[in-house]
Each structure stands twice: as C-alpha cells, then as structure tokens.
Design an enzyme around this catalytic site. Structure first.
Site, PDB file in Angstrom:
ATOM      1  N   HIS A   1     -51.505  80.848 -64.387  1.00 23.12           N
ATOM      2  CA  HIS A   1     -52.217  79.470 -63.758  1.00 23.12           C
ATOM      3  C   HIS A   1     -53.235  79.901 -62.431  1.00 23.12           C
ATOM      4  O   HIS A   1     -54.293  79.647 -62.166  1.00 23.12           O
ATOM      5  CB  HIS A   1     -51.175  78.526 -63.763  1.00 23.12           C
ATOM      6  N   GLU A   2     -52.260  80.648 -61.763  1.00 22.97           N
ATOM      7  CA  GLU A   2     -52.905  80.838 -60.125  1.00 22.97           C
ATOM      8  C   GLU A   2     -54.093  81.824 -60.422  1.00 22.97           C
ATOM      9  O   GLU A   2     -54.855  81.822 -59.560  1.00 22.97           O
ATOM     10  CB  GLU A   2     -51.711  81.253 -59.411  1.00 22.97           C
TER      11      GLU A   2
ATOM     12  N   HIS B   1     -57.056  80.227 -61.496  1.00 22.99           N
ATOM     13  CA  HIS B   1     -57.716  79.434 -60.494  1.00 22.99           C
ATOM     14  C   HIS B   1     -58.859  80.674 -59.649  1.00 22.99           C
ATOM     15  O   HIS B   1     -59.718  79.960 -58.912  1.00 22.99           O
ATOM     16  CB  HIS B   1     -56.669  79.185 -59.626  1.00 22.99           C
TER      17      HIS B   1
ATOM     18  N   GLU C   1     -57.246  71.468 -61.281  1.00 24.65           N
ATOM     19  CA  GLU C   1     -56.055  71.651 -61.614  1.00 24.65           C
ATOM     20  C   GLU C   1     -56.033  71.147 -63.301  1.00 24.65           C
ATOM     21  O   GLU C   1     -55.273  71.985 -64.235  1.00 24.65           O
ATOM     22  CB  GLU C   1     -55.284  70.641 -61.000  1.00 24.65           C
TER      23      GLU C   1
HETATM   24  N1  B3K Z   1     -52.910  74.479 -56.045  1.00 21.65           N
HETATM   25  C1  B3K Z   1     -51.463  74.517 -55.765  1.00 21.65           C
HETATM   26  C2  B3K Z   1     -50.872  73.260 -55.463  1.00 21.65           C
HETATM   27  C3  B3K Z   1     -50.975  73.094 -54.051  1.00 21.65           C
HETATM   28  C4  B3K Z   1     -50.289  71.744 -53.685  1.00 21.65           C
HETATM   29  C5  B3K Z   1     -50.265  71.221 -52.308  1.00 21.65           C
HETATM   30  N2  B3K Z   1     -49.460  70.196 -51.910  1.00 21.65           N
HETATM   31  C6  B3K Z   1     -50.637  75.080 -56.758  1.00 21.65           C
HETATM   32  C7  B3K Z   1     -51.533  74.889 -58.164  1.00 21.65           C
HETATM   33  O1  B3K Z   1     -51.606  74.153 -58.776  1.00 21.65           O
HETATM   34  O2  B3K Z   1     -51.745  76.078 -58.626  1.00 21.65           O
HETATM   35 ZN    ZN Z   2     -53.018  74.924 -59.996  1.00 18.22          ZN
END
Ligand code: B3K
Ligand code: ZN
Length: 885
Positions: A303-304, A307, A326
């Site tokens: 997932h990361e 992104h 997301e």
């Molecule tokens: N983008 C971050 C989430 C951040 C949350 C901030 N309170 C993790 C993720 O969805 O990949």
């Molecule tokens: Zn995310």
C-alpha cells in the site's frame, strides 16, 4: 489544545493558494531538550490568483519563533503578526525568499504528530497537517515544492540521519556531532516530508526496475529487530514488480527506505522515498508474528509503496479529496494481495470487514460521503468510508470498464496529472476520456453517504421462457443528506438451473447470449431486466464477488442457499450463501432467546457445514471461512435494535451445537493438519495459511466440547508449535476455556517467554481483552497495571482498550454501563496527550442508537461526560458533538 471553538471547513470554500513555494531548504539541529528548525522558502505569488500582493499567512502551531527574514532582511515584531496558528506578513515582491528559525520540542511531543521521539529515535508524521508543527509553512497539499534537508545530531546517539530523496552529502563536525543532507527532486506537498535520526540497523537489497535502473532498498530497525525484516523486504520487491506489471508504474528515486518505529498513530506513512512504519506493519517472522500479521505486513508495505504513484507523484488538491489517493491505493493493494494469495479468500475477508465496520460507520452519526463536503478535524476522516468504501467505488469502475478499460483510464490519469495536486473529478474524467463513457451519475458514489439497499424480486414465465429480475434501490438519510438520487450499481450475476449448471445469459433485445456471468448496470430507482430463452425456473446468483457495496435483499429460502453453497461457480457467492443461511438460523435463535424459549437450531446449518468440512477438494482456507459464523459485530450491524445478550447467547449456542455435531469431522481435519504443521517448516504462503486456518478454526470449535483429548491437543499445540499462528490460537482457546489452571499457566509462560518483545505482548493483551468470559472489564483493568502496558503507546492502547471495546461486545456492553464508563475515562485521559488516538477509541460509543433504551441512555451519558470534561481536542470535540447532535 484549542483555544476557541473549532470551526467547520467546507469543500465549497476551496480556493487555490495565494502564494506558491518552489524550493524548501531545511536544516534541523537535534538536541536532547529542543530542536532548532531553520527553513528557507523560495516563494512566489500564485499567478492563478491574479495581481496584487495580499498578506502571506503561513501555518504554524506550537512553534517558538526565533527569527524571520524576508529577502535577507531581518523582520521585527511590527512587521508580522503571530497567533497560535499563523505567522502573517506582507511580501513586497512577486518573488521572494523567506527565512525562519523556530525552536520545537520533539522530546515532549506525545501526540505523535510533527517531529517526535519514539524511544531514542527522532521521527516524523506529517499527514495531514503535522508539518505546521515543524516550521512555518503553507501546509496544504496543493503547495508542492522540492526539498533539501540537512539533519545535524549527535554522532553516537544518532548515527543514522535520514530524510526524503537521495543522499547528497554527510560528514562530521568538530563537536561530536555530524550532519547529512538529502535532496528530493520531486515536488511534493509538506505532508510527505519525513526525517529520521537514530541508532538503527538496516537490511539491504536492490531492485532493478523495468528500465534497468538499480534502486537501493533499505529497511531500518532497532538492532534487536534486524532478524524480522526479510518478509517486509520480500513484500517490497514483489510490490515493485507487481506495480510495473499491473499498472506500468516504475519507481523513480535511487533509493527506497522503510523505517520501523514503535510509537505510531496508525499503520504506516508513504513519505517520499522514506516510508515510516509502525513496527507492527514491518516486523514479521514465524516465531513472533501470526499468518494474519504476515499478510498485513505484505499488504501495508505494498500500500505505502503504491502511494508513490497514487498519492505522491499525483497527489490531492485538498483533504476532501483524500479518497482519491486512499481509495485508489486500497484498491491497488487489494489487487496485489489477491494475486499473491487466494483472490477469493481476500475478497471474502475484505467484504466481511466492510459490511461489519464500514456499513456501521455509514449508518452512524459520523456517516460521510467518500468525498466529504465538510469537516472539523481532517484526522477524523481517515475512515473506513474514505479507505474501504473508496476502494469499492474504484472497484466498481474496474467492473464497469473491464480490466483493459480501467488500465487505459489509470494510464491516462497518471500521465495527465503527474506532478499535480488533483481531485476525484479529475480521476473520473481520465476514466471517461480513456473509455469514451459518461460517468456523471456514477459520481454520486463520491458525494452521497449511506449504504444503498438493493431489493430484488423475480418473475418466471414458462410460456414465453422469460425470466425477469426487478431491482429497487434506496438509500437511507445520513447526517446533512436527506434526499438521495439513484446510484449506478453494477450487479454481477449468473442463473443456475436445477442441476446447478449455469445458463447462457441473453437479455431481451439481444441477438445471442453473452456468457454465463455478466454485469448489469442498475441506474434507476426501479428497473427490470428480462432474460430470454430460459427453459426452467432458474436460481439467481446475485452480486457476484460483491460487485457493489450495497445491502442486497432477495428472498432466498434456506434450501436455495444450501444449493448455492454447493453449486455456485462464484466462490465468493458460495461463501455468501453460507453466511446468509447462518444469519437466518442465528436470527431464529436470537428470537427464541428473547422470548425466553429453549434454543433449537435448524439442523440444515449443521448439514451444510458437514458437507463443506467433508469436501477435500475445496481450498482449506475457503473451508475455514465457510465454517466461521457471522461475527457478533456483524449481527449487531444488521439488527434494528441489537440485543447484545441474545446475539452472544445465540451465536455461542450455535457454535457449541456445531462442535458437538461435527466433532468427528473437525477432529479428523484438525489432527491431519496439525501433523503436517508439526513436520513442515513455516513458510508465509497461501497454502500454508490455508492449512493453519482450518486447523485453528477446528481447534476453536473442538475446545467448546471440553473433552480431555482436545485440552491435551491445545496444550500440545501451545507448547510445541514453532510459529505464532498456532501458538496464539492455542493460547486463545485456553483463555476462553474453563480450564483455569492450564490457562493461568499458559498465560504466564507466554509472558515470561516474550516479555521483551512488545509486539508479541500486544497479542497477549489482545487475547485476554477479547475473552468473552464474565469479568472482562476487571481483567482489562488489571492488565493496565502490567509492566508491559503503557497508555502512551498507541499499539498498547489498541491491543487492550481497543480490543475490549471493539471485540468483546458482551463485556463492553455490560448492562450496568461499567464498560462505557471505563472507555469514556480512557478517552478523557488520552485526549490530554494524544487526540488522534482518543478520538479513534471513541468509535464504539458513537454507535449508541443501535442499542436498547437503557444502554442508549448510559452511552449518551458517557458522551456527555466527555463533552463536559474540560478542554477537548478538535478531534474528540468533533466526534462527540456529532454523536450527540
Ligand atoms: N496516508 C497515511 C495515513 C495518514 C493518517 C494521518 N492521520 C497512511 C496510508 O493510508 O497509507
Ligand atoms: Zn494510504
């Protein structure tokens, strides 16, 4: 803490920024009792906003301003205005350079937002609005800048100094300190900034991209965890390859780093080139992490990483668009996990989760659209709706456009918007343009909250050999939205004949059949589809693969559901038929319990599960999923008024009945699988997960019989397993059993063995917090005193308090309100030092409308007590006030 009533922010008020930042140059001087941050911002007036030079208002919170320079000229206090949220000054030119120096206190930052310390390590979390706690900035995602970051710190305490991008220099200073400079050439919003400094070790590898560039991969952890990184590294390399093959996306920098930290508010964060992870989402090896934990690590790493394109290269214009990155990225990671493991099992687990938790959110006071139109605190909107429902919305596009059409759309989206901050509308526009379709009506999924209900009725006409399905859709009112317009609902379906064979599907007006499984697009409130050439009354298999996030109603008889369980070619729907059968049977039992009658269970459920258990051809993971009865939380969600005691009693009764009736078959499968487990080295792969899943669910049923040979088996598995999946299940069944001596002994030996491993101790806390035996709250209170518990650590809070309130429904909803009081006390306590965690833990209390009037009153009283408890963070304020509205 706020000083005034928090304000609501609206999407309709969005305006482009007055100024832009082209370059950001940061220097951090790290000390034990403070940190100095020097920022140089190369800025200009945003040409989009026209002529004139309005005041420049920079975001900044909890910063001690030391100096400000505009184009190298030191400003004095008369030249700017300072409030607890902004620094405002007047630029004199269209282009200018702003220098600020501030002092901050990461060493006492307990909110874990901005720059903070986790153990001996400095780390950051900036999404969504944490960067303003580091320096004065235009802290909004549509301001994108390149970053150069220099970090200076003590060489012994912080031998590793990291930031985003590529390393460009480092060296010692005379005073025992050293420095490192990082340069990130890709423009990014400040929420993707990251810094890490600590005494870390790393596991290294490389990845060769599709254009033959070599990328260095590093996973940094505290030295004692260096043996738990391999699974994450393998997952990373698989993710990088998969994104090239499936989406054509290649990694861009020369280095990709992951750092594991113990104190983290959520799972992980996709900072450019420097992902920061909760250690629970990185560390995994057989002895200490379960199969579920291994799969979670694989999914979060993916997932990361994904992104980097869906979120970083193409980012969000404003936080209302959060699901743009997301929802899409969850959809991408779900596709990856499906490809790496069993696609059907992944879908079953995702749908069960969505229906239990997102549907509940959609029916509660915090219900909001996938793209909300207002919020008080954006941190409260990292929700199941934005993530999981957002992913379902992207999934429906995939279903409607087909894999190829979807890929054309995603290619266009990435190419068209690379380097930009965009909106959900831009995403849809790319899908439309690439496919020549109009998705205007489809976009209602982004703007209308609530879970649609889809009722289906059938009509068969033997004379004309036609079969009609009539779909009626409606959507309940949600806060601020009373009237809803019809959605576009893709319904994947098939028709089965009396032998279970699939019929060719030809709609009236078509010249020939088009396959045996197809997707209808339901777009009206009521709509009929007629199939021709249907020689006998068929049985419909509807919403295959859960093709839309709706509540489907079709009046299936129990015999029809058993038939679908056996014959449906769609694996998801075979499982779903079993779940619906179980729901019907459990609802009988709930009714009997409420009327004070003796409980008598429909034996068809036993018969159906007996045949599942006897089917050696079926994927063992599917057998395990089909044996799992709908959870208490799901039974709560589908009740008008949830009767906590009746639900618990009915489900436990059914489990015991199944255990007694299917004892021999369960025992045989348990033993066969345990034998294989004993002699097979642990591998984190689907077939092994499947074997252990069936073995473990069999053990948990068997234990309900209380037979001595089962107790012996549980103890054997507990003592001799080489992996946490088997060991923890054995511990859990002992903890939920009446065998007090064995239970105490197992808990003690587990804690002794794993006392130095905080992630394993989290599991030890959770297993006990989830025990539904009487006295649950007292046990949780005692565990809060355990030396391994620490309320400042979010993982511990989730493991003990979260597991109790979220999973131990019978104890949490104790009729005297003690569970509610306990949770409210914890929320008030957490509000004082970590508002995000406080607000998350509140969720169970917000669902008060689901319960009987006595419980409603008790839950509301606790919400009111929180509201009046003193100074509330905007996070808790928003949830409490919306819940009571
Ligand atoms: N983008 C971050 C989430 C951040 C949350 C901030 N309170 C993790 C993720 O969805 O990949
Ligand atoms: Zn995310």
């Amino acid at each position: 803490m706020r000083t005034e009533q928090p304000k609501m922010i609206y999407l309709k008020d969005y305006q482009a920024p007055e100024y832009l930042i082209d370059e950001t140059h940061l220097t951090f001087e790290l000390f034990e009792d403070h940190t100095l941050v020097h920022a140089q911002l190369v800025m200009r007036r945003n040409p989009e906003r026209g002529a004139g030079l309005p005041p420049l208002a920079l975001d900044g919170q909890q910063l001690e301003l030391l100096s400000v320079k505009l184009n190298d000229l030191e400003l004095t206090a008369q030249d700017y205005q300072l409030t607890d949220s902004h620094l405002t000054l007047n630029p004199q030119t269209e282009q200018f350079v702003l220098d600020t120096s501030v002092k901050i206190h990461p060493e006492s930052n307990t909110a874990l937002e901005g720059l903070y310390k986790s153990g001996g390590m400095f780390c950051t979390q900036c999404e969504a609005e944490g960067f303003r706690k580091i320096t004065y900035y235009l802290d909004r995602p549509d301001v994108m800048s390149t970053f150069t970051t220099t970090v200076i710190g003590d060489k012994n305490r912080y031998p590793i100094l990291l930031s985003n991008g590529n390393p460009v220099g480092s060296g010692p200073q005379d005073d025992g300190r050293h420095w490192a400079t990082w340069e990130d050439p890709f423009k990014k919003p400040a929420y993707l900034f990251a810094l890490v400094a600590g005494d870390l070790w790393c596991v290294e590898d490389t990845f060769t991209t599709m254009s033959q560039r070599e990328v260095a991969l590093r996973i940094y952890v505290e030295p004692e965890n260096i043996d738990k990184c391999q699974h994450a590294m393998n997952s990373l390399k698989k993710s990088m390859r998969w994104d090239e093959e499936t989406y054509g996306r290649e990694y861009d920098l020369d280095i990709f780093m992951i750092v594991a930290v113990n104190d983290f508010n959520m799972g992980a964060m996709e900072n450019k080139g420097l992902n920061i992870f909760n250690s629970s989402a990185v560390l995994a090896r057989a002895e200490t992490a379960t199969d579920a934990a291994h799969q979670r690590v694989e999914a979060i790493v993916a997932h990361e990483y994904f992104h980097n394109w869906s979120g970083n290269r193409v980012t969000c214009r404003d936080w209302f668009q959060l699901s743009l990155k997301e929802g899409f990225t969850v959809f991408r990671d779900a596709g990856f996990s499906a490809d790496m493991n069993s696609a059907t099992v992944k879908r079953i687990q995702d749908v069960a989760y969505l229906r239990t938790h997102q549907f509940a959110e959609d029916a509660g006071p915090m219900a909001h659209a996938v793209r909300p139109d207002s919020f008080i605190e954006i941190s409260n909107f990292y929700t199941l709706t934005v993530y999981e429902k957002g992913s379902e919305v992207v999934g429906m596009l995939h279903t409607l456009l087909g894999a190829e059409g979807f890929r054309k759309g995603s290619d266009l989206y990435f190419d068209r918007h690379d380097g930009q901050a965009v909106t959900c509308d831009d995403f849809i526009k790319a899908m439309e343009d690439a496919n020549g379709v109009d998705l205007t009506q489809f976009k209602r999924w982004y703007s209308q909250a609530g879970t649609p209900r889809l009722s289906v009725s059938e009509q068969y006409d033997g004379a004309s050999q036609t079969y009609s399905l009539t779909f009626s859709q409606s959507c309940p009112a949600t806060p601020g939205q009373t009237e809803k317009l019809p959605f576009v609902i893709p319904v994947a379906l098939g028709l089965l004949d009396a032998k279970g064979k699939e019929l060719p599907l030809q709609l009236a007006g078509e010249s020939s059949p088009a396959g045996t499984s197809r997707v209808l697009s339901v777009t009206e409130s009521q709509q009929t589809f007629t199939f021709t050439g249907i020689a006998e009354q068929p049985l419909p298999s509807l919403l295959r693969g859960f093709s839309a996030p709706v509540k489907l109603h079709f009046a299936y008889s129990r015999d029809q559901l058993m038939f679908l369980m056996q014959h449906d070619s769609d694996g998801f729907n075979r499982w779903e038929a079993g779940q619906q059968l179980a729901v019907q049977v459990l609802q009988d039992l709930i009714g009997q319990h409420q009327r004070g009658e003796a409980l008598v269970m429909d034996q068809r459920l036993v018969q159906a599960l007996r045949s599942v258990l006897g089917n050696e051809q079926l994927d063992q993971a599917m057998v395990a999923e089909m044996l799992s009865l709908p959870g208490e939380a799901y039974l709560t969600e589908i009740s008008d008024v949830a009767d906590v005691e009746a639900i618990h009693a009915a489900r436990e009764f059914a489990r015991k009945q199944l255990a007694d009736s299917l004892y021999d078959a369960l025992w045989a499968r348990y033993q066969a699988n345990r034998e294989v487990s004993k002699t097979t080295p642990y591998v984190p792969q689907a077939s092994h997960f499947a074997r252990r899943a069936l073995q473990n669910i069999a053990l948990s049923y068997l234990m309900l019989t209380g037979k001595p040979e089962v107790l012996a088996a549980a103890l054997e598995q507990f003592e001799h397993s080489d992996n946490m999946t088997e060991r923890l299940t054995a511990l859990a069944v002992l903890v939920n059993s009446p065998f007090e001596a064995e239970k105490a002994q197992a808990l003690a030996s587990f804690a002794e063995h794993f006392k130095d491993n905080p992630l394993v101790m989290d599991q030890w806390f959770s297993v006990q917090a989830g025990s539904t035996l009487p006295g649950g709250l007292q046990r949780v209170r005692e565990l809060m005193e355990h030396p391994a518990f620490n309320i400042k650590n979010p993982n511990k809070v989730r493991a003990l308090i979260g597991a109790f309130a979220g999973q131990n429904l019978i104890n949490f909803h104790a009729a005297d309100g003690s569970g509610y009081r306990f949770l409210a006390d914890r929320v008030i306590q957490l509000n004082g030092f970590n508002p995000q965690i406080a607000s998350r833990q509140l969720a169970p209390l917000t669902r008060w409308r689901k319960y009987d009037s006595a419980r409603q009153a008790l839950m509301k009283a606790e919400l009111e007590r929180i509201r009046n408890s003193g100074e509330l963070s905007s996070d808790v304020f928003e949830v409490v006030s919306k819940s009571l509205a």
